[in-house]
Design an enzyme around this catalytic site. Sequence first.
Site, PDB file in Angstrom:
ATOM      1  N   SER A 199       0.895  -1.398  -0.138  1.00  0.00           N
ATOM      2  CA  SER A 199      -0.033  -0.114   0.018  1.00  0.00           C
ATOM      3  C   SER A 199       0.820   1.234   0.026  1.00  0.00           C
ATOM      4  O   SER A 199       2.107   1.256   0.450  1.00  0.00           O
ATOM      5  CB  SER A 199      -0.827   0.028   1.396  1.00  0.00           C
TER       6      SER A 199
ATOM      7  N   TYR B 111      -1.487  -0.627  10.746  1.00  0.00           N
ATOM      8  CA  TYR B 111      -1.712  -1.055   9.266  1.00  0.00           C
ATOM      9  C   TYR B 111      -0.432  -0.969   8.339  1.00  0.00           C
ATOM     10  O   TYR B 111      -0.073  -1.921   7.728  1.00  0.00           O
ATOM     11  CB  TYR B 111      -3.011  -0.460   8.782  1.00  0.00           C
TER      12      TYR B 111
ATOM     13  N   LYS C  64       2.190  -3.753   6.993  1.00  0.00           N
ATOM     14  CA  LYS C  64       2.501  -4.232   5.587  1.00  0.00           C
ATOM     15  C   LYS C  64       3.897  -3.814   5.450  1.00  0.00           C
ATOM     16  O   LYS C  64       4.515  -4.570   4.627  1.00  0.00           O
ATOM     17  CB  LYS C  64       1.693  -2.977   4.752  1.00  0.00           C
TER      18      LYS C  64
HETATM   19  P1  NAD Z   1     -10.980  -6.691   1.206  1.00  0.00           P
HETATM   20  O1  NAD Z   1     -11.265  -6.809   2.711  1.00  0.00           O
HETATM   21  O2  NAD Z   1     -12.278  -6.481   0.433  1.00  0.00           O
HETATM   22  O3  NAD Z   1     -10.470  -8.308   0.849  1.00  0.00           O
HETATM   23  C1  NAD Z   1      -9.688  -8.922   1.562  1.00  0.00           C
HETATM   24  C2  NAD Z   1     -10.241 -10.470   1.744  1.00  0.00           C
HETATM   25  O4  NAD Z   1      -9.278 -11.120   2.411  1.00  0.00           O
HETATM   26  C3  NAD Z   1     -11.592 -10.482   2.163  1.00  0.00           C
HETATM   27  O5  NAD Z   1     -12.137 -11.422   1.344  1.00  0.00           O
HETATM   28  C4  NAD Z   1     -11.302 -11.334   3.470  1.00  0.00           C
HETATM   29  O6  NAD Z   1     -12.421 -12.127   3.778  1.00  0.00           O
HETATM   30  C5  NAD Z   1     -10.101 -12.149   3.400  1.00  0.00           C
HETATM   31  N1  NAD Z   1      -9.156 -12.316   4.608  1.00  0.00           N
HETATM   32  C6  NAD Z   1      -8.738 -11.454   5.593  1.00  0.00           C
HETATM   33  N2  NAD Z   1      -8.005 -11.971   6.309  1.00  0.00           N
HETATM   34  C7  NAD Z   1      -8.001 -13.064   5.874  1.00  0.00           C
HETATM   35  C8  NAD Z   1      -7.161 -14.332   6.511  1.00  0.00           C
HETATM   36  N3  NAD Z   1      -6.592 -14.094   7.560  1.00  0.00           N
HETATM   37  N4  NAD Z   1      -7.320 -15.516   5.889  1.00  0.00           N
HETATM   38  C9  NAD Z   1      -7.982 -15.656   4.706  1.00  0.00           C
HETATM   39  N5  NAD Z   1      -8.695 -14.568   4.308  1.00  0.00           N
HETATM   40  C10 NAD Z   1      -8.686 -13.374   4.699  1.00  0.00           C
HETATM   41  O7  NAD Z   1      -9.583  -5.777   1.046  1.00  0.00           O
HETATM   42  P2  NAD Z   1      -9.377  -5.309  -0.433  1.00  0.00           P
HETATM   43  O8  NAD Z   1      -9.541  -3.726  -0.585  1.00  0.00           O
HETATM   44  O9  NAD Z   1      -9.761  -6.129  -1.498  1.00  0.00           O
HETATM   45  O10 NAD Z   1      -7.841  -5.299  -0.159  1.00  0.00           O
HETATM   46  C11 NAD Z   1      -6.914  -6.441  -0.607  1.00  0.00           C
HETATM   47  C12 NAD Z   1      -5.438  -6.211  -0.048  1.00  0.00           C
HETATM   48  O11 NAD Z   1      -5.108  -4.832  -0.812  1.00  0.00           O
HETATM   49  C13 NAD Z   1      -5.455  -6.143   1.425  1.00  0.00           C
HETATM   50  O12 NAD Z   1      -4.035  -6.683   1.782  1.00  0.00           O
HETATM   51  C14 NAD Z   1      -5.267  -4.555   1.569  1.00  0.00           C
HETATM   52  O13 NAD Z   1      -4.387  -4.212   2.807  1.00  0.00           O
HETATM   53  C15 NAD Z   1      -4.548  -4.091   0.338  1.00  0.00           C
HETATM   54  N6  NAD Z   1      -4.682  -2.790   0.131  1.00  0.00           N
HETATM   55  C16 NAD Z   1      -5.916  -2.343  -0.206  1.00  0.00           C
HETATM   56  C17 NAD Z   1      -6.327  -0.939  -0.500  1.00  0.00           C
HETATM   57  C18 NAD Z   1      -7.781  -0.502  -0.541  1.00  0.00           C
HETATM   58  O14 NAD Z   1      -7.911   0.783  -0.454  1.00  0.00           O
HETATM   59  N7  NAD Z   1      -8.821  -1.104  -0.811  1.00  0.00           N
HETATM   60  C19 NAD Z   1      -5.439  -0.172  -0.601  1.00  0.00           C
HETATM   61  C20 NAD Z   1      -3.957  -0.488  -0.677  1.00  0.00           C
HETATM   62  C21 NAD Z   1      -3.742  -1.843  -0.222  1.00  0.00           C
END
Ligand code: NAD
Length: 337
Positions: free
Chosen positions: A124, A148, A152
């Site tokens: 991120s 958070y 990361k």
């Molecule tokens: P999201 O919460 O929609 O998806 C994450 C998925 O991981 C969910 O389906 C959840 O059920 C699953 N999950 C969580 N912990 C778990 C575990 N221990 N075991 C198995 N499954 C698990 O989030 P997103 O927005 O799709 O983000 C995906 C990734 O991208 C994350 O790692 C997040 O930190 C990173 N990210 C997201 C953003 C954003 O703004 N959405 C920005 C930068 C980075």
Amino acid sequence: MRVLVTGGMGYIGSHTCIQLLNAGHDPIIVDNLSNSKPLVLDRIQKITGRRPGFVLGDVCDKRFLINVLQEHKVESVIHFAGVKSVGESNSLPIKYYENNFIGSLRLIEAMQSANVTSLVFSSSATVYGDPASVPIKESFPIQPTNPYGRSKSMVEQFLQDFQHANSDWSITLLRYFNPIGAHDSGLVGEDPNGEPSNLVPYIAQVAFGKRYSLGIFGNDYDTPDGTGIRDYVHVVDLADGHLAALNKTINTPGTHVFNLGTGRGHSVLEILRAFEEHSKLKIPYSIKPRRQGDIAKCWANVADAHKILQWKATRSLATMIKDTWNWQVMNPNGYDS
Ligand code: NAD
Ligand code: UDP
């Protein structure tokens, strides 16, 4: 290619599975459904005509992961699974270090046991903290300001150390800026639990009448209109960035780091006006105090992603807003609609 997609039921993961299926790959999702719904699988199938493999489970469970990797003869992994709320990470740090750091550590152990040596990791822009200047290059200092972001950056550091000791591995760290939008079918999108903490889902819910008014966190930043500037990138462009990373780096051992954004910034008020223009609705808002930990400006230098991944975000802000609104109207209560 058979690709294990951890967290593939979530917002970015589901869009990435669609692009993987469209490109002829075979995604196998592992997700514990802590922040997603089983209906996502039906929606992906409706869009692509194919249903990805799905195994319910947790990335902190190494034995379970080894079984999945071996049983499905996985060739590469995209690791989305994790928790992502900055605010929550301040009050529940164990949840963040466990799911994000321990989960990544167990995944690497399982991959090593199953002899799978290619990984794309969801990092991120938060790892840059408050940068000294914009646009932000990958070489800028890593100085996250919350648990958070630190979870990361710790994973990033661990993966770099691990790759150093295992030089045949290919590990790609993708630092996302601000993903927004939804699939243009309106069947898959972002489904926040309760009150959204991110700007765009919040505006969509206000425009739809689910919430009364948007609070804008500060209008006294050093920006042209005083509100915060971010690099908003369409989630389908972001999904395509993962395919580019998979294709370009799978046979290139090393640790590869890329910003994924558009390279352009938009202020909170610009996003609000763009939403009003598209929806033809007036969106009520009020100015609130600055949100703790927010920075004034954040956008990416995307030269490396252009040059090395040959990836570029192509969807405009208008398309991002149109697709967000379409998803909101078609799914007023997300996947529970
Ligand atoms: P999201 O919460 O929609 O998806 C994450 C998925 O991981 C969910 O389906 C959840 O059920 C699953 N999950 C969580 N912990 C778990 C575990 N221990 N075991 C198995 N499954 C698990 O989030 P997103 O927005 O799709 O983000 C995906 C990734 O991208 C994350 O790692 C997040 O930190 C990173 N990210 C997201 C953003 C954003 O703004 N959405 C920005 C930068 C980075
Ligand atoms: N923001 C806001 N009101 C909200 C949510 C966000 O004014 O209800 C602002 C926030 O201060 C920042 C921008 O919108 O300037 C993007 O915030 P978001 O939480 O979506 O992303 P991030 O903070 O991760 O960049």
